[in-house]
Scaffold this motif. Sequence first.
Motif, PDB file in Angstrom:
ATOM      1  N   TRP A  23       0.848  -1.187   0.000  1.00 32.22           N
ATOM      2  CA  TRP A  23       0.000   0.000   0.000  1.00 32.22           C
ATOM      3  C   TRP A  23       0.886   1.241   0.000  1.00 32.22           C
ATOM      4  CZ3 TRP A  23      -4.580  -1.799  -0.908  1.00 32.22           C
ATOM      5  CH2 TRP A  23      -5.039  -2.946  -0.296  1.00 32.22           C
ATOM      6  N   ASN A  55      -8.336   5.874   4.365  1.00 35.26           N
ATOM      7  CA  ASN A  55      -7.053   6.574   4.369  1.00 35.26           C
ATOM      8  C   ASN A  55      -7.121   7.712   5.385  1.00 35.26           C
ATOM      9  OD1 ASN A  55      -4.702   8.111   3.825  1.00 35.26           O
ATOM     10  ND2 ASN A  55      -4.626   7.246   1.779  1.00 35.26           N
ATOM     11  N   TYR A  76       3.987   6.649   7.662  1.00 36.01           N
ATOM     12  CA  TYR A  76       2.643   6.134   7.397  1.00 36.01           C
ATOM     13  C   TYR A  76       2.687   5.026   6.348  1.00 36.01           C
ATOM     14  CZ  TYR A  76      -2.219   6.243   5.751  1.00 36.01           C
ATOM     15  OH  TYR A  76      -3.481   5.908   5.374  1.00 36.01           O
ATOM     16  N   ARG A 120       1.556   1.182   7.389  1.00 42.28           N
ATOM     17  CA  ARG A 120       0.350   0.569   6.820  1.00 42.28           C
ATOM     18  C   ARG A 120       0.645  -0.753   6.129  1.00 42.28           C
ATOM     19  NH1 ARG A 120      -2.491   3.971   2.159  1.00 42.28           N
ATOM     20  NH2 ARG A 120      -4.109   3.367   3.566  1.00 42.28           N
ATOM     21  N   ASN A 121       1.931  -1.081   5.972  1.00 37.23           N
ATOM     22  CA  ASN A 121       2.322  -2.354   5.362  1.00 37.23           C
ATOM     23  C   ASN A 121       2.898  -3.341   6.374  1.00 37.23           C
ATOM     24  OD1 ASN A 121       1.890  -2.115   2.357  1.00 37.23           O
ATOM     25  ND2 ASN A 121       2.984  -0.211   2.779  1.00 37.23           N
ATOM     26  N   TRP A 153      -1.125  -4.922  11.074  1.00 38.93           N
ATOM     27  CA  TRP A 153      -1.627  -3.552  11.234  1.00 38.93           C
ATOM     28  C   TRP A 153      -2.673  -3.270  10.165  1.00 38.93           C
ATOM     29  CZ3 TRP A 153       1.281   0.914  13.646  1.00 38.93           C
ATOM     30  CH2 TRP A 153       2.021   0.476  14.738  1.00 38.93           C
ATOM     31  N   THR A 154      -3.662  -4.124  10.073  1.00 39.18           N
ATOM     32  CA  THR A 154      -4.670  -3.969   9.040  1.00 39.18           C
ATOM     33  C   THR A 154      -5.536  -2.729   9.225  1.00 39.18           C
ATOM     34  OG1 THR A 154      -6.144  -5.411  10.292  1.00 39.18           O
ATOM     35  CG2 THR A 154      -4.788  -6.442   8.582  1.00 39.18           C
ATOM     36  N   TRP A 155      -5.512  -2.125  10.416  1.00 39.97           N
ATOM     37  CA  TRP A 155      -6.319  -0.929  10.662  1.00 39.97           C
ATOM     38  C   TRP A 155      -5.825   0.271   9.852  1.00 39.97           C
ATOM     39  CZ3 TRP A 155      -4.021   3.256  13.175  1.00 39.97           C
ATOM     40  CH2 TRP A 155      -2.783   3.020  13.761  1.00 39.97           C
ATOM     41  N   LEU A 156      -4.601   0.200   9.319  1.00 43.83           N
ATOM     42  CA  LEU A 156      -4.096   1.272   8.458  1.00 43.83           C
ATOM     43  C   LEU A 156      -4.209   0.945   6.973  1.00 43.83           C
ATOM     44  CD1 LEU A 156      -0.856   2.663  10.175  1.00 43.83           C
ATOM     45  CD2 LEU A 156      -3.055   3.795   9.852  1.00 43.83           C
ATOM     46  N   SER A 157      -4.595  -0.293   6.644  1.00 50.10           N
ATOM     47  CA  SER A 157      -4.710  -0.652   5.226  1.00 50.10           C
ATOM     48  C   SER A 157      -6.061  -0.203   4.697  1.00 50.10           C
ATOM     49  CB  SER A 157      -4.558  -2.160   5.035  1.00 50.10           C
ATOM     50  OG  SER A 157      -5.683  -2.828   5.515  1.00 50.10           O
TER      51      SER A 157
END
Length: 147
Positions: free
Chosen positions: A60, A85, A132, A136-137, A141-145
């Motif tokens: 991402w 996002n 960031y 997100r990768n 940490w799927t909450w940032l994907s």
Amino acid sequence: MSLLQRADPAISSRSPGRRWLPFVGTTLAAAAAVGTVATLDPNRPGHYPTCPFLFVTGLWCPGCGTMRAVHDLAHLDLAGALARNPLTVVLVPVLVYAWVAWGARLAGRDLPRVSRVPAAVIWGFLVVVVTYAVLRNVPGWTWLSPA
């Protein structure tokens, strides 16, 4: 001669009507872009191409999910936009302020220029964006994907 004209020779060399053209053009382009993204749902496949960075690397990028976040914001879904996002949601007010300040300066108000931001702020923003992108990768940490 107004303070605005003394501060910016590029503005003072244009006729009063012509100096508004870039502002109006940018406003119309942004309205068309947001209108398109609000109308054509980016969550449905086939309307927009995939992110080239995601396609090539499988990772991402900091912008992945931005169209879906803008779509959600256009439909007043703040929670959905934050899920797609969060960086976009944080930056939208900054962009709106820059746009309003630009228009106010053209109208003769003396406001700070966004283009005159100190270098430390720009470098800090770059650090935030890169951090960031990395976070997100991170697995788990799927909450940032944006998925």
